[in-house]
Design a protein around this motif. Structure first.
Motif, PDB file in Angstrom:
ATOM      1  N   GLY A 220     -23.116 -64.622 -71.100  1.00  0.00           N
ATOM      2  CA  GLY A 220     -23.589 -66.183 -70.693  1.00  0.00           C
ATOM      3  C   GLY A 220     -23.150 -66.296 -69.194  1.00  0.00           C
ATOM      4  N   LYS A 221     -22.459 -65.347 -68.602  1.00  0.00           N
ATOM      5  CA  LYS A 221     -22.447 -65.633 -67.085  1.00  0.00           C
ATOM      6  C   LYS A 221     -23.815 -65.212 -66.571  1.00  0.00           C
ATOM      7  N   ILE A 222     -24.341 -64.209 -66.649  1.00  0.00           N
ATOM      8  CA  ILE A 222     -25.534 -63.928 -66.038  1.00  0.00           C
ATOM      9  C   ILE A 222     -26.588 -64.807 -66.413  1.00  0.00           C
ATOM     10  N   ALA A 223     -26.632 -65.432 -67.757  1.00  0.00           N
ATOM     11  CA  ALA A 223     -27.636 -66.219 -68.106  1.00  0.00           C
ATOM     12  C   ALA A 223     -27.461 -67.486 -67.045  1.00  0.00           C
TER      13      ALA A 223
ATOM     14  N   LYS B 173     -14.440 -60.306 -64.317  1.00  0.00           N
ATOM     15  CA  LYS B 173     -14.184 -60.547 -65.657  1.00  0.00           C
ATOM     16  C   LYS B 173     -13.017 -61.850 -65.655  1.00  0.00           C
ATOM     17  N   THR B 174     -13.327 -62.498 -66.679  1.00  0.00           N
ATOM     18  CA  THR B 174     -12.355 -63.709 -67.043  1.00  0.00           C
ATOM     19  C   THR B 174     -12.548 -64.834 -65.997  1.00  0.00           C
TER      20      THR B 174
ATOM     21  N   VAL C  53     -19.576 -57.086 -72.575  1.00  0.00           N
ATOM     22  CA  VAL C  53     -20.883 -57.474 -72.674  1.00  0.00           C
ATOM     23  C   VAL C  53     -21.068 -58.983 -73.152  1.00  0.00           C
ATOM     24  N   GLN C  54     -20.329 -59.301 -74.061  1.00  0.00           N
ATOM     25  CA  GLN C  54     -20.351 -60.841 -74.667  1.00  0.00           C
ATOM     26  C   GLN C  54     -20.186 -61.730 -73.575  1.00  0.00           C
TER      27      GLN C  54
ATOM     28  N   ILE D 212     -17.910 -67.212 -59.424  1.00  0.00           N
ATOM     29  CA  ILE D 212     -18.896 -66.176 -59.120  1.00  0.00           C
ATOM     30  C   ILE D 212     -19.881 -66.415 -58.189  1.00  0.00           C
ATOM     31  N   LYS D 213     -20.638 -67.718 -58.458  1.00  0.00           N
ATOM     32  CA  LYS D 213     -21.597 -68.048 -57.428  1.00  0.00           C
ATOM     33  C   LYS D 213     -20.840 -68.340 -56.309  1.00  0.00           C
TER      34      LYS D 213
END
Length: 241
Positions: A71-74, A43-44, A66-67, A50-51
């Motif tokens: 975007g990150k998961i997309a 988070k944040t 969730v919000q 993350i990659k």
């Protein structure tokens, strides 16, 4: 480029250190390190970081909102990791959560359970793994169901064909001394064991999602099977946009 390389090297060192501490805590409690799933709480932190964590072998990522996760998961890819929702789930975000996450750790009411089950059917999802969040610290700022209501909630999940109860989660109060968290972790384990005797869990004895950066070693000693580590892996949180 040098700064990017240095940041990735620091991330690698932090992740290796957490894994070593996890393994040592597991061994102290006569368990194997692979009995404890490391969930990197991202988070944040931006998708680029993350990659890098995924490239370093992080297979489980946790998000609070969730919000933000959407975007990150997309950008990163739904199939690139096992995605966990560890924060409170608002009812109006439930449909998107069903599409985004592999595991929801924060089920805290039968109303939310019924909504998730219905949305799974509507979205064509066969099953969704959930953990019940139990409020053991009774802090106003934290969610979860009171332990006195736990069995009723679990029994109410029976008719819900899409939700698969896999364990319990808790978030104890923050203590400067991690040892003060031990009674909360021990109590969650006792509740899990009681439910296991009732055959409540979809598979196995039931997961225990407990322990964060400051107290995860104590949690492992008390039986944690999932630990949620953010700061020790990614460093201090970036400010919210």
């Amino acid at each position: 480029m040098a700064n990017v390389d240095q940041a990735q090297e620091l991330l690698a060192v932090r992740l290796a250190n957490v894994r070593a501490r996890l393994a040592a805590a597991a061994q102290r409690s006569a368990r194997q390190p692979d009995e404890v799933r490391l969930i990197a709480i991202s988070k944040t932190h931006p998708s680029s970081v993350i990659k890098q964590a995924i490239d370093l072998g992080a297979t489980d990522l946790g998000e609070n909102r969730v919000q933000e996760a959407d975007g990150k998961i997309a950008e990163i890819g739904r199939e690139q990791a096992r995605w966990h929702l560890v924060g409170h789930l608002q009812a109006n975000k439930a449909r998107r959560a069903v599409s985004l996450f592999d595991v929801i750790h924060s089920l805290d009411s039968i109303e939310l359970a019924r909504r998730l089950d219905r949305l799974c059917a509507e979205e064509g999802r066969d099953s969704l793994a959930v953990l019940v969040q139990v409020d053991l610290g009774h802090e106003e700022t934290k969610s979860g169901i009171d332990e006195s209501e736990l069995i009723d909630l679990v029994d109410s999940l029976g008719p819900l064909t899409h939700l698969k109860l896999i364990g319990l989660m808790t978030l104890p109060p923050f203590f400067d001394d991690p040892e003060q968290s031990r009674p909360f972790f021990r109590r969650l384990r006792e509740l899990r064991d009681e439910l296991n005797r009732r055959g409540a869990f979809e598979t196995g004895a039931g997961e225990l999602s407990m322990g964060m950066t400051h107290d995860f070693e104590v949690a492992i000693e008390e039986g944690a099977t999932m630990v949620r580590i953010g700061t020790a892996i990614f460093g201090e949180r970036a400010p919210r946009p």
